[in-house]
Design a protein around this motif. Structure first.
Motif, short mmCIF file in Angstrom:
data_model
loop_
_atom_site.label_atom_id
_atom_site.label_comp_id
_atom_site.label_asym_id
_atom_site.label_seq_id
_atom_site.Cartn_x
_atom_site.Cartn_y
_atom_site.Cartn_z
N ARG A 1 0.89 -1.31 -0.16
CA ARG A 1 -0.36 -0.29 0.08
C ARG A 1 1.31 1.42 -0.23
NH1 ARG A 1 -2.96 -3.37 4.23
NH2 ARG A 1 -4.71 -3.82 3.03
N PRO A 2 0.11 2.72 -0.56
CA PRO A 2 1.04 3.72 -0.11
C PRO A 2 2.07 3.89 0.97
CG PRO A 2 -1.09 3.16 -1.88
CD PRO A 2 -1.17 2.69 -1.27
N GLY A 3 2.68 3.75 0.80
CA GLY A 3 3.97 4.66 1.70
C GLY A 3 4.25 3.62 2.67
N GLN A 4 3.45 2.49 2.58
CA GLN A 4 3.64 1.15 3.60
C GLN A 4 4.71 -0.07 2.92
OE1 GLN A 4 -0.29 -0.69 4.86
NE2 GLN A 4 -0.65 1.00 5.16
N SER A 5 5.31 -0.96 3.76
CA SER A 5 6.28 -1.80 3.35
C SER A 5 5.23 -3.32 2.72
CB SER A 5 7.09 -2.35 4.57
OG SER A 5 6.01 -2.84 5.77
N PRO A 6 6.74 -3.39 1.79
CA PRO A 6 5.53 -4.66 1.52
C PRO A 6 5.22 -5.94 2.19
CG PRO A 6 7.26 -4.52 0.38
CD PRO A 6 7.78 -3.78 1.21
N ARG A 7 3.68 -6.56 2.12
CA ARG A 7 3.14 -7.45 3.02
C ARG A 7 2.81 -9.01 2.12
NH1 ARG A 7 -3.44 -8.29 3.90
NH2 ARG A 7 -3.34 -9.57 5.20
N ARG A 8 3.62 -10.13 2.81
CA ARG A 8 3.58 -10.99 1.91
C ARG A 8 1.97 -11.63 2.11
NH1 ARG A 8 6.78 -16.55 3.16
NH2 ARG A 8 4.76 -16.95 4.87
N LEU A 9 1.50 -11.53 0.35
CA LEU A 9 0.10 -12.55 0.26
C LEU A 9 0.35 -14.18 0.15
CD1 LEU A 9 -1.26 -9.85 -2.24
CD2 LEU A 9 -1.92 -10.40 0.42
N LEU A 10 0.80 -14.24 -0.94
CA LEU A 10 0.86 -15.92 -0.99
C LEU A 10 2.66 -16.38 -0.86
CD1 LEU A 10 -1.78 -15.66 -4.13
CD2 LEU A 10 -1.82 -16.65 -1.19
N TYR A 11 2.66 -17.72 -0.88
CA TYR A 11 4.23 -17.95 -1.08
C TYR A 11 3.83 -19.72 -1.08
CZ TYR A 11 2.76 -20.15 3.55
OH TYR A 11 2.84 -20.96 4.00
N LYS A 12 5.47 -20.14 -2.46
CA LYS A 12 4.53 -21.01 -2.88
C LYS A 12 3.12 -21.26 -4.06
CE LYS A 12 5.78 -24.20 0.65
NZ LYS A 12 6.15 -25.71 1.21
N VAL A 13 3.75 -20.15 -4.58
CA VAL A 13 2.56 -19.84 -5.52
C VAL A 13 0.72 -19.70 -4.63
CG1 VAL A 13 1.58 -21.70 -7.43
CG2 VAL A 13 3.27 -22.02 -7.42
N SER A 14 0.92 -20.83 -3.78
CA SER A 14 -0.88 -20.31 -3.56
C SER A 14 -1.05 -20.68 -1.98
CB SER A 14 -1.13 -22.14 -4.05
OG SER A 14 -1.01 -23.27 -3.90
N ASP A 15 -0.24 -21.15 -1.66
CA ASP A 15 -0.09 -20.89 0.67
C ASP A 15 -0.36 -19.45 0.54
OD1 ASP A 15 2.55 -23.54 1.50
OD2 ASP A 15 0.68 -24.19 -0.18
N ASP B 1 -7.68 -3.77 -0.98
CA ASP B 1 -6.73 -3.80 -1.68
C ASP B 1 -6.06 -2.68 -2.74
OD1 ASP B 1 -8.73 -6.52 -2.03
OD2 ASP B 1 -8.37 -5.83 -0.38
N VAL B 2 -5.99 -2.18 -2.46
CA VAL B 2 -5.98 -0.74 -3.80
C VAL B 2 -3.55 -1.00 -2.87
CG1 VAL B 2 -7.40 0.43 -3.91
CG2 VAL B 2 -6.16 1.53 -2.07
N GLY B 3 -3.05 -0.79 -4.14
CA GLY B 3 -1.67 -0.85 -4.18
C GLY B 3 -0.94 -1.67 -4.83
N VAL B 4 0.29 -1.73 -5.12
CA VAL B 4 1.19 -2.13 -5.71
C VAL B 4 0.93 -3.72 -5.13
CG1 VAL B 4 2.72 -2.35 -7.43
CG2 VAL B 4 1.96 -0.62 -6.32
#
Lengths: 112, 116
Positions: free
Chosen positions: A44-58, A87-90
């Motif tokens: 999100r703007p001005g924030q650090s990245p956040r992990r959503l998924l790993y190993k494709v689908s976990d 959900d907006v952001g990059v």
């Protein structure tokens, strides 16, 4: 280096509608253990990245089940079943199969 | 709950060395490997490198000749040194916990500007 190509780069979506982002790799991401170490992150703007998924689908801890991932080898997809305002952001894909790790260019999701 | 906090000078002169530290709480630096990622203004993410307690390091080939990473177990910290910096090294620098080809926990990031 492995090149990850995301599409689209810009994604306008209506609230409540689905969204899909593609990530294509210049090399297979299948590791010797059979796993594809393909991750998705949301920033999100001005924030650090956040992990959503790993190993494709976990899904990472706390990630809603409206986020899902699929694919293997060189073609991967992130899907959001019903887009919400938060959900907006990059969105970035990242591979951890080959050294050095590499990221896609990012896909900017905005609400129409 | 694992937390990471970057620290270091926000301004570095060209040709000098950029030094950053990441302090870890809620986990031990001896347990896994630790990464650095950077993001130039308005641009995407670039993986910088990682270090494990064992001493194993992996650096981005484009930065390898200028990059050194280390771990300080007494302070539960890990660090990055990037020498001979230029404008191209201006970025927000993030530290993160490496987890099987992923980064599962990120710091808030620290902006670094290279300027005289």
């Amino acid at each position: 280096d492995v090149v990850l190509t995301q599409s689209p780069l810009s994604l306008p979506v209506t609230l409540g509608q689905p969204a899909s982002i593609s990530c294509r790799s210049s090399q297979s991401l299948v590791y010797s253990d059979g796993n594809n170490y393909l991750n998705w992150f949301h920033q999100r703007p001005g924030q650090s990245p956040r992990r959503l998924l790993y190993k494709v689908s976990d899904r990472a801890s706390g990630v809603p089940d409206r986020f899902s991932g699929s694919g293997s080898g060189t073609d991967f997809t992130l899907k959001i079943s019903r887009v919400e305002a938060e959900d907006v952001g990059v969105y970035y894909c990242m591979q951890g199969t080959h050294w050095p790790y590499t990221f896609g260019q990012g896909t900017k999701l905005e609400i129409k | 709950q694992v937390q990471l906090q970057e620290s270091g000078p926000g301004l570095v002169k060209p040709s000098e060395t950029l030094s950053l530290t990441c302090t870890v709480s809620g986990d031990s630096v001896t347990n896994t490997c630790w990464s650095w990622v950077r993001q130039p203004p308005g641009k995407g993410l670039e993986w910088v490198g990682y270090i494990c307690y064992s001493g194993t390091t992996n650096y981005s080939p484009s930065l390898k000749s200028r990059l050194t990473m280390s771990v300080d177990t007494s302070k539960n910290q890990f660090s990055l040194k990037l020498s001979s910096v230029t404008d191209a090294d201006t970025a927000v620098y993030y530290c993160g916990r490496d987890n099987m080809g992923s980064i599962d926990c990120w710091g808030q990031g620290t902006p670094v500007t290279v300027s005289s």
